[in-house]
Design a protein around this motif. Structure first.
Motif, PDB file in Angstrom:
ATOM      1  N   UNK A 105       0.835  -1.203   0.000  1.00 50.89           N
ATOM      2  CA  UNK A 105       0.000   0.000   0.000  1.00 50.89           C
ATOM      3  C   UNK A 105       0.870   1.253   0.000  1.00 50.89           C
ATOM      4  N   UNK A 106       1.958   1.222   0.784  1.00 44.36           N
ATOM      5  CA  UNK A 106       2.859   2.379   0.800  1.00 44.36           C
ATOM      6  C   UNK A 106       3.375   2.655  -0.606  1.00 44.36           C
ATOM      7  N   UNK A 107       3.852   1.583  -1.261  1.00 44.10           N
ATOM      8  CA  UNK A 107       4.393   1.763  -2.611  1.00 44.10           C
ATOM      9  C   UNK A 107       3.294   2.240  -3.556  1.00 44.10           C
ATOM     10  N   UNK A 108       2.105   1.644  -3.423  1.00 38.61           N
ATOM     11  CA  UNK A 108       0.994   1.990  -4.309  1.00 38.61           C
ATOM     12  C   UNK A 108       0.629   3.458  -4.206  1.00 38.61           C
ATOM     13  N   UNK A 109       0.408   3.950  -2.982  1.00 38.97           N
ATOM     14  CA  UNK A 109       0.010   5.355  -2.828  1.00 38.97           C
ATOM     15  C   UNK A 109       1.112   6.285  -3.304  1.00 38.97           C
ATOM     16  N   UNK A 110       2.374   5.923  -3.005  1.00 38.36           N
ATOM     17  CA  UNK A 110       3.477   6.783  -3.445  1.00 38.36           C
ATOM     18  C   UNK A 110       3.516   6.862  -4.963  1.00 38.36           C
ATOM     19  N   UNK A 111       3.366   5.702  -5.614  1.00 33.44           N
ATOM     20  CA  UNK A 111       3.404   5.705  -7.077  1.00 33.44           C
ATOM     21  C   UNK A 111       2.248   6.515  -7.647  1.00 33.44           C
ATOM     22  N   UNK A 112       1.063   6.415  -7.014  1.00 34.29           N
ATOM     23  CA  UNK A 112      -0.064   7.236  -7.473  1.00 34.29           C
ATOM     24  C   UNK A 112       0.304   8.709  -7.410  1.00 34.29           C
ATOM     25  N   UNK A 113       0.933   9.117  -6.283  1.00 39.71           N
ATOM     26  CA  UNK A 113       1.336  10.512  -6.133  1.00 39.71           C
ATOM     27  C   UNK A 113       2.332  10.910  -7.211  1.00 39.71           C
ATOM     28  N   UNK A 114       3.295  10.025  -7.480  1.00 37.59           N
ATOM     29  CA  UNK A 114       4.304  10.334  -8.495  1.00 37.59           C
ATOM     30  C   UNK A 114       3.649  10.455  -9.870  1.00 37.59           C
ATOM     31  N   UNK A 115       2.697   9.573 -10.148  1.00 40.08           N
ATOM     32  CA  UNK A 115       1.986   9.597 -11.426  1.00 40.08           C
ATOM     33  C   UNK A 115       1.283  10.942 -11.604  1.00 40.08           C
ATOM     34  N   UNK A 116       0.521  11.306 -10.553  1.00 40.92           N
ATOM     35  CA  UNK A 116      -0.184  12.587 -10.562  1.00 40.92           C
ATOM     36  C   UNK A 116       0.779  13.731 -10.822  1.00 40.92           C
ATOM     37  N   UNK A 117       1.892  13.706 -10.086  1.00 47.67           N
ATOM     38  CA  UNK A 117       2.871  14.786 -10.224  1.00 47.67           C
ATOM     39  C   UNK A 117       3.461  14.787 -11.628  1.00 47.67           C
ATOM     40  N   UNK A 118       3.749  13.587 -12.176  1.00 51.36           N
ATOM     41  CA  UNK A 118       4.422  13.556 -13.476  1.00 51.36           C
ATOM     42  C   UNK A 118       3.507  14.082 -14.576  1.00 51.36           C
ATOM     43  N   UNK A 119       2.181  13.838 -14.435  1.00 53.42           N
ATOM     44  CA  UNK A 119       1.253  14.400 -15.423  1.00 53.42           C
ATOM     45  C   UNK A 119       1.310  15.924 -15.380  1.00 53.42           C
ATOM     46  N   UNK A 120       1.293  16.467 -14.153  1.00 57.61           N
ATOM     47  CA  UNK A 120       1.289  17.922 -14.034  1.00 57.61           C
ATOM     48  C   UNK A 120       2.626  18.521 -14.465  1.00 57.61           C
ATOM     49  N   UNK A 121       3.715  17.778 -14.216  1.00 61.57           N
ATOM     50  CA  UNK A 121       5.022  18.269 -14.668  1.00 61.57           C
ATOM     51  C   UNK A 121       5.028  18.378 -16.186  1.00 61.57           C
ATOM     52  N   UNK A 122       4.446  17.354 -16.846  1.00 65.17           N
ATOM     53  CA  UNK A 122       4.443  17.385 -18.318  1.00 65.17           C
ATOM     54  C   UNK A 122       3.590  18.521 -18.853  1.00 65.17           C
ATOM     55  N   UNK A 123       2.415  18.775 -18.210  1.00 64.08           N
ATOM     56  CA  UNK A 123       1.611  19.920 -18.681  1.00 64.08           C
ATOM     57  C   UNK A 123       2.389  21.213 -18.518  1.00 64.08           C
TER      58      UNK A 123
END
Lengths: 227, 220
Positions: free
Chosen positions: B193-211
């Motif tokens: 779960x720790x890894x899962x939530x962290x990866x979700x956060x990174x995913x979210x951040x990476x989308x916004x970084x690309x925009x």
């Protein structure tokens, strides 16, 4: 980094403070009026306030005075003067001298405040509690050091932004909270006259937090100064 | 598609957390009862937040060393994602506290520290909005980011452990979750779960970084 440079920068700060005494007098008057407002609004003629309120109120007053007096250390510097410093001294010398100077300033303000505050504000001591003056003074010294080092850095950050005075409060309060909480605990222990060994933990933590804040400011200020 | 494996992993782990965390067998304990399942949401989100904020601080240092604006984009979006996970962590914690401690906000020292920590990062976002020049904004907020992170560590990890009145598990003489976790059943869900939530956060951040990067490219 050069010791003589730092000393001469501190000397210059002291001299310019002394030449425009109205600023220092203004801060002391600010402190005195705040204390007096608290005295009047708590209706202290009727009776004393609890030790816990007395202590918290003292530190809140000091916190606001500190934010107001340290805020000017970078925000009120004119652009030309900042450029002049930039050309004659290294950033680390500047931040160290500013922190030391602000610590001295806050120490003086806190001691004056303490005298006025304990003169007007009557407090209801708990049964058998003896006021441990030495440890209360240690709390004041550590508190002023911590407030000075973190507020000086925040003042430097806020001075780069627009609308810096209100930003100063927003940026500094959350960062300062651990210091204030520890100081309040330490001075409460001193007020209750608890055994001195009880306070060792708090003193160590305060020294540690001060060390962290000081060294982080020391490392980061050069980057801030470049702009 | 070869770089997308971690997004799939994030989805699988979060789905696994939701299903297993709510359905699998949980230890029966006094007072805690079924609320111990919150361990997989509340505690793991805090772990994710700390990891993301650490990443944000690392990127702030990288920016200050190199002056490349791309690092600043990463730093701010990581901080935003961390603040989001932190807000969700505080809400899930309040819901949990409502059932175990009797009220959603009981002034527990760790709760207070968490709230202050969020205030620090909101102040960071306010600071960013108050400056117009891009390089200056990146530099000044990078400095505050590192400064705030250094102030956060004593707040979140040291002070609550010294408070003898803390209600939090693992603080103030209360047993931590390790003591409840006799048969390690919870660990099987907790670490994924720790890894899962962290990866979700990174995913979210990476989308916004690309925009952000696309917006910058369009402007130039």
């Amino acid at each position: 980094m050069n010791k003589n440079q730092i000393l001469s920068l501190i000397g210059k700060e002291l001299l310019s403070e002394w030449r425009q005494r109205y600023a220092l007098n203004g801060m002391i008057l600010y402190l005195a009026s705040t204390i007096f407002i608290c005295y009047m609004s708590f209706g202290l003629k009727a009776g004393a306030i609890d030790a816990i309120t007395w202590n918290a109120l003292f530190w809140i007053i000091l916190l606001f005075t500190a934010v107001n007096s340290v805020a000017k250390s970078f925000i009120q510097e004119s652009r030309g003067r900042a450029l002049y410093y930039y050309s004659i001294a290294s950033p680390t010398e500047i931040i160290v001298s500013k922190i030391i100077y602000n610590a001295l300033l806050l120490l003086v303000l806190a001691l004056v405040g303490f005298v006025i505050y304990s003169f007007v504000m009557e407090r209801a001591n708990e049964e058998g509690a003896t006021f441990d003056l030495l440890y209360f003074l240690i709390a004041i010294v550590l508190g002023s050091l911590g407030l000075a080092s973190s507020l000086t850095m925040i003042s430097g950050i806020a001075s780069k932004a627009e609308n810096s005075t209100s930003l100063m409060a927003v940026l500094s309060f959350p960062v300062i909270l651990p210091i204030i909480l520890m100081v309040i605990k330490l001075s409460k222990n001193a007020m209750d006259g608890l055994d001195r060994s009880v306070s060792t933990d708090e003193i160590l933590i305060l020294v540690a937090i001060n060390a962290i804040v000081f060294s982080v400011s020391y490392l980061l200020f050069p980057y801030l100064w470049k702009s | 598609m070869k770089k997308n494996w971690w997004k799939a992993l994030a989805l699988i782990l979060v789905t696994y957390t939701l299903l297993a965390g709510l359905l699998m067998d949980a230890p029966r304990l006094n007072i805690l009862n079924e609320t111990i399942r919150n361990l997989h949401f509340h505690v793991t989100m805090w772990f994710g937040m700390v990891i993301l904020l650490t990443a944000s601080m690392v990127y702030a240092i990288k920016y200050l060393r190199s002056g490349q604006i791309a690092f600043d984009d990463k730093s701010v979006e990581m901080a935003k994602a961390g603040a989001l996970l932190g807000s969700m962590g505080i809400i899930t914690g309040a819901v949990w506290a409502n059932y175990t401690w009797g009220e959603p906000w009981s002034g527990d020292s760790k709760q207070n520290a968490a709230a202050i920590c969020l205030l620090i990062y909101f102040a960071y976002l306010v600071l960013r909005n108050s400056m117009k020049d891009e390089q200056q904004r990146a530099r000044v907020s990078g400095v505050y980011n590192i400064f705030a992170y250094a102030a956060m560590i004593p707040l979140l990890f040291i002070l609550p452990r010294l408070d003898p009145n803390s209600l939090h598990p693992g603080n103030g003489g209360n047993p931590g979750f390790n003591a409840y976790d006799l048969d390690s059943k919870l660990r099987v869900i907790f670490y994924p779960a720790v890894i899962g939530w962290t990866l979700m956060g990174v995913w979210l951040a990476s989308l916004k970084i690309r925009t952000r990067q696309i917006e910058r490219a369009l402007e130039d």
